[in-house]
Motif scaffolding. Structure first.
Motif, PDB file in Angstrom:
ATOM      1  N   VAL A 188       7.385  -4.347  -3.632  1.00  0.00           N
ATOM      2  CA  VAL A 188       6.507  -3.985  -2.520  1.00  0.00           C
ATOM      3  C   VAL A 188       7.028  -4.578  -1.216  1.00  0.00           C
ATOM      4  CG1 VAL A 188       4.956  -5.986  -2.734  1.00  0.00           C
ATOM      5  CG2 VAL A 188       4.093  -3.833  -1.801  1.00  0.00           C
ATOM      6  N   VAL A 189       7.755  -5.710  -1.295  1.00  0.00           N
ATOM      7  CA  VAL A 189       8.341  -6.300  -0.088  1.00  0.00           C
ATOM      8  C   VAL A 189       9.419  -5.369   0.466  1.00  0.00           C
ATOM      9  CG1 VAL A 189       9.569  -8.285   0.874  1.00  0.00           C
ATOM     10  CG2 VAL A 189       7.846  -8.625  -0.917  1.00  0.00           C
ATOM     11  N   PHE A 190      10.227  -4.807  -0.442  1.00  0.00           N
ATOM     12  CA  PHE A 190      11.260  -3.860  -0.017  1.00  0.00           C
ATOM     13  C   PHE A 190      10.638  -2.616   0.599  1.00  0.00           C
ATOM     14  CE2 PHE A 190      13.419   0.121  -1.152  1.00  0.00           C
ATOM     15  CZ  PHE A 190      14.567  -0.004  -0.387  1.00  0.00           C
ATOM     16  N   THR A 191       9.615  -2.050  -0.034  1.00  0.00           N
ATOM     17  CA  THR A 191       9.005  -0.827   0.495  1.00  0.00           C
ATOM     18  C   THR A 191       8.303  -1.095   1.830  1.00  0.00           C
ATOM     19  OG1 THR A 191       6.981  -1.184  -0.819  1.00  0.00           O
ATOM     20  CG2 THR A 191       8.711   0.190  -1.794  1.00  0.00           C
ATOM     21  N   THR A 192       7.778  -2.316   2.020  1.00  0.00           N
ATOM     22  CA  THR A 192       7.170  -2.662   3.302  1.00  0.00           C
ATOM     23  C   THR A 192       8.228  -2.770   4.391  1.00  0.00           C
ATOM     24  OG1 THR A 192       5.427  -3.878   2.130  1.00  0.00           O
ATOM     25  CG2 THR A 192       5.640  -4.273   4.493  1.00  0.00           C
ATOM     26  N   LEU A 193       9.384  -3.371   4.038  1.00  0.00           N
ATOM     27  CA  LEU A 193      10.489  -3.436   4.986  1.00  0.00           C
ATOM     28  C   LEU A 193      10.970  -2.033   5.340  1.00  0.00           C
ATOM     29  CD1 LEU A 193      12.688  -4.931   6.588  1.00  0.00           C
ATOM     30  CD2 LEU A 193      14.035  -5.031   4.470  1.00  0.00           C
ATOM     31  N   LEU A 194      11.088  -1.168   4.345  1.00  0.00           N
ATOM     32  CA  LEU A 194      11.503   0.221   4.588  1.00  0.00           C
ATOM     33  C   LEU A 194      10.479   0.919   5.482  1.00  0.00           C
ATOM     34  CD1 LEU A 194      13.596   2.439   3.864  1.00  0.00           C
ATOM     35  CD2 LEU A 194      12.136   3.041   1.922  1.00  0.00           C
ATOM     36  N   ALA A 195       9.193   0.647   5.232  1.00  0.00           N
ATOM     37  CA  ALA A 195       8.138   1.252   6.051  1.00  0.00           C
ATOM     38  C   ALA A 195       8.192   0.739   7.489  1.00  0.00           C
ATOM     39  CB  ALA A 195       6.772   0.962   5.441  1.00  0.00           C
ATOM     40  N   LEU A 196       8.545  -0.546   7.664  1.00  0.00           N
ATOM     41  CA  LEU A 196       8.662  -1.097   9.014  1.00  0.00           C
ATOM     42  C   LEU A 196       9.802  -0.418   9.775  1.00  0.00           C
ATOM     43  CD1 LEU A 196       7.888  -3.104  11.215  1.00  0.00           C
ATOM     44  CD2 LEU A 196       9.332  -4.812  10.082  1.00  0.00           C
ATOM     45  N   LEU A 197      10.936  -0.253   9.108  1.00  0.00           N
ATOM     46  CA  LEU A 197      12.061   0.434   9.746  1.00  0.00           C
ATOM     47  C   LEU A 197      11.703   1.898  10.034  1.00  0.00           C
ATOM     48  CD1 LEU A 197      14.993  -0.989   7.569  1.00  0.00           C
ATOM     49  CD2 LEU A 197      14.336  -1.678   9.877  1.00  0.00           C
ATOM     50  N   GLY A 198      11.057   2.546   9.066  1.00  0.00           N
ATOM     51  CA  GLY A 198      10.626   3.929   9.283  1.00  0.00           C
ATOM     52  C   GLY A 198       9.620   4.045  10.406  1.00  0.00           C
ATOM     53  N   SER A 199       8.748   3.047  10.524  1.00  0.00           N
ATOM     54  CA  SER A 199       7.750   3.055  11.594  1.00  0.00           C
ATOM     55  C   SER A 199       8.394   2.879  12.961  1.00  0.00           C
ATOM     56  CB  SER A 199       6.717   1.946  11.360  1.00  0.00           C
ATOM     57  OG  SER A 199       6.003   2.181  10.170  1.00  0.00           O
ATOM     58  N   ALA A 200       9.437   2.032  13.023  1.00  0.00           N
ATOM     59  CA  ALA A 200      10.153   1.858  14.285  1.00  0.00           C
ATOM     60  C   ALA A 200      10.787   3.177  14.720  1.00  0.00           C
ATOM     61  CB  ALA A 200      11.221   0.775  14.137  1.00  0.00           C
ATOM     62  N   LEU A 201      11.385   3.883  13.745  1.00  0.00           N
ATOM     63  CA  LEU A 201      11.950   5.204  14.047  1.00  0.00           C
ATOM     64  C   LEU A 201      10.849   6.157  14.491  1.00  0.00           C
ATOM     65  CD1 LEU A 201      14.500   5.707  11.113  1.00  0.00           C
ATOM     66  CD2 LEU A 201      15.036   5.281  13.517  1.00  0.00           C
ATOM     67  N   TRP A 202       9.689   6.064  13.811  1.00  0.00           N
ATOM     68  CA  TRP A 202       8.596   6.977  14.135  1.00  0.00           C
ATOM     69  C   TRP A 202       8.019   6.693  15.521  1.00  0.00           C
ATOM     70  CZ3 TRP A 202       6.456  11.261  14.355  1.00  0.00           C
ATOM     71  CH2 TRP A 202       5.136  11.405  14.766  1.00  0.00           C
ATOM     72  N   ILE A 203       7.825   5.402  15.853  1.00  0.00           N
ATOM     73  CA  ILE A 203       7.283   5.074  17.167  1.00  0.00           C
ATOM     74  C   ILE A 203       8.260   5.499  18.262  1.00  0.00           C
ATOM     75  CG2 ILE A 203       6.560   3.199  18.690  1.00  0.00           C
ATOM     76  CD1 ILE A 203       4.525   3.931  16.559  1.00  0.00           C
ATOM     77  N   PHE A 204       9.567   5.341  18.010  1.00  0.00           N
ATOM     78  CA  PHE A 204      10.544   5.835  18.967  1.00  0.00           C
ATOM     79  C   PHE A 204      10.411   7.346  19.128  1.00  0.00           C
ATOM     80  CE2 PHE A 204      14.561   7.655  20.315  1.00  0.00           C
ATOM     81  CZ  PHE A 204      14.954   6.823  21.345  1.00  0.00           C
ATOM     82  N   THR A 205      10.230   8.037  18.004  1.00  0.00           N
ATOM     83  CA  THR A 205      10.021   9.489  18.041  1.00  0.00           C
ATOM     84  C   THR A 205       8.770   9.830  18.834  1.00  0.00           C
ATOM     85  OG1 THR A 205      11.117   9.776  15.909  1.00  0.00           O
ATOM     86  CG2 THR A 205       9.626  11.540  16.608  1.00  0.00           C
ATOM     87  N   LEU A 206       7.705   9.082  18.567  1.00  0.00           N
ATOM     88  CA  LEU A 206       6.430   9.348  19.231  1.00  0.00           C
ATOM     89  C   LEU A 206       6.509   9.128  20.730  1.00  0.00           C
ATOM     90  CD1 LEU A 206       3.501  10.164  18.773  1.00  0.00           C
ATOM     91  CD2 LEU A 206       2.969   7.762  18.311  1.00  0.00           C
TER      92      LEU A 206
END
Length: 468
Positions: free
Chosen positions: A42-60
């Motif tokens: 779950v730590v790995f998936t949270t890190l992946l989600a954080l990176l994905g969220s950074a990409l998403w916020i940049f997109t937004l």
């Protein structure tokens, strides 16, 4: 039919973004659910989600730097695709996703109080549990009707920062047990379970985008909203990652016990004594309530804006003396209550938490796919298409799409009933009302004045041509 014009500063947009990110509430809610699927990973998936969220916020920010609206995401969808069908169904998808998330958080409150009784050696009376559930629905609904400046600027922003501080403290405490680098590497977990855990975490961290619904009420919206989202992502997203790591690292038992524990964070806080546990409980409850305030604010503005655009009943465009959407807010609260109690009576409190968590996440990410792929289209329309507005939005959206498609499985009966009911309501709403309006057509300029989006985009084009 106007909200509080230009009444919110950066503090307010940060408060709204942090409310829905809800780092502590996410750790006790979505991270706890994600452990069932991913275990230590779950730590790995949270890190992946954080990176994905950074990409998403940049997109937004591709949208937020150009367009501001009370409609938020679904207005962005219209700005790209120029389809009122797409924007309407995205609007309702968002509203239902937030209502499901509200129900998840209200049920989590029930579980938190129940486990607290158990840890202290007592049995929670059923009337206490249902009172907590009702309070978790009513309080965010009613307080969302107060003036948004005071609500977000003072009540929410301060409490959200305190919960982030607690998670950072827990992480610092966990370092006494050494650093576990293996937590950041997936091990012994199927791709589908990783995707399930990723989807749950991604929805939480990406909650920073909820600031987009404040366009009409924020000073210098195309600047302030973008700043509020990024600050929230850094503070909330990083503290959620550190808190999730601490949740796993501080656990004293086996992995199976961790996965089967309904609220491991409270047990871990109890190791420090009953007072620290109560402090953790109070901050967790406050985080979940703040999250529901933020999502209620967002969903109510979606319904309010649809009403002004002729795609929802006119009554939803009425505001109270504080300038808050009155009936739209009550509608969101009622929908949350129906979802929460129906799910509890169908499958029980614990299973209801897991069932509707997945539905909320899938609905939310589905809307993000529409917006993400729309960024290059939007920038092509305004004649500013570049490499960054192609590659990053496509990368972020592809990651979301991977999470959706990989985590998909045959829904069980409760999930089928909820999904079919939701889609049926959307379809009936569109046939009888939605198609008659112009969903996604209203935006505000930098002076917070309402304007038609097509006229506004023409202004942007002329600015581009003048600077070319």
């Amino acid at each position: 039919m106007r909200l509080n014009k230009a009444s919110i500063s950066l503090r307010g947009t940060y408060g709204q973004a942090m409310a829905v990110t809800a780092p502590l509430g996410s750790v006790v809610s979505t991270s706890t659910a994600a452990i069932v699927y991913a275990g230590y990973s779950v730590v790995f998936t949270t890190l992946l989600a954080l990176l994905g969220s950074a990409l998403w916020i940049f997109t937004l920010t591709g949208y937020t730097r150009k367009i501001a609206s009370a409609g938020g995401y679904y207005t962005y969808g219209y700005s790209a695709w120029k389809s009122k069908r797409i924007s309407f169904f995205e609007a309702l998808t968002e509203s239902f996703a937030y209502s499901f998330l509200n129900a998840v958080n209200a049920i989590t409150l029930y579980l938190l109080v129940s486990i607290s009784y158990e840890i202290l050696g007592y049995s929670m009376p059923s009337w206490v549990g249902y009172s907590v559930l009702i309070f978790g629905i009513l309080y965010p609904t009613l307080i969302s009707l107060t003036h948004i400046k005071q609500l977000l600027g003072y009540v929410v922003s301060i409490s959200a920062t305190l919960e982030a501080a607690l998670l950072i403290f827990l992480f610092a405490t966990s370092l006494s047990r050494g650093i576990h680098g293996n937590y950041f590497v997936p091990s012994g977990v199927s791709a589908q379970n990783l995707a399930d855990a990723f989807v749950l975490s991604m929805v939480s961290i990406s909650g920073a985008g909820a600031a987009t619904y404040l366009g009409e009420e924020t000073k210098k919206p195309t600047k302030t909203i973008t700043q509020g989202m990024w600050i929230s992502l850094l503070v909330g997203g990083i503290s959620m990652l550190l808190g999730t790591y601490a949740l796993v690292a501080l656990w004293h038992g086996s992995l199976s016990n961790l996965a089967n524990s309904p609220q491991p964070l409270l047990y871990e806080m109890f190791y420090f004594g009953s007072i620290p546990m109560v402090i953790g409980l109070i901050l967790s409850i406050n985080s979940l309530l703040s999250s529901n305030i933020g999502t209620t604010i967002g969903a109510a503005r979606i319904i309010f804006n649809l009403s002004r655009e002729g795609s929802a009943p006119k009554i939803f465009s009425k505001v109270n003396r504080s300038g808050e959407p009155l009936f739209a807010t009550l509608f969101v609260g009622s929908l949350t209550g129906i979802i929460a109690f129906t799910s509890v009576f169908m499958v029980g409190i614990t299973n209801a938490f897991l069932e509707i968590s997945v539905i909320s996440s899938l609905l939310w990410l589905s809307g993000r796919v529409v917006d993400g792929f729309g960024v290059p289209v939007f920038y092509y329309r305004i004649r500013q298409l570049g490499i960054s507005t192609i590659i990053i939005p496509i990368a972020a959206t592809s990651l979301n799409l991977w999470g959706i498609l990989t985590s998909l499985q045959a829904p069980d009966l409760p999930q089928t009933l909820f999904l079919t009911s939701t889609l049926s309501i959307m379809l009936v709403w569109y046939i009888f009302k939605g198609r008659k309006g112009k969903p996604g057509s209203l935006v505000v300029d930098e002076n917070n004045e309402l304007i038609n989006i097509d006229e506004y985009i023409e202004r942007i084009k002329k600015k581009v041509e003048a600077t070319a």
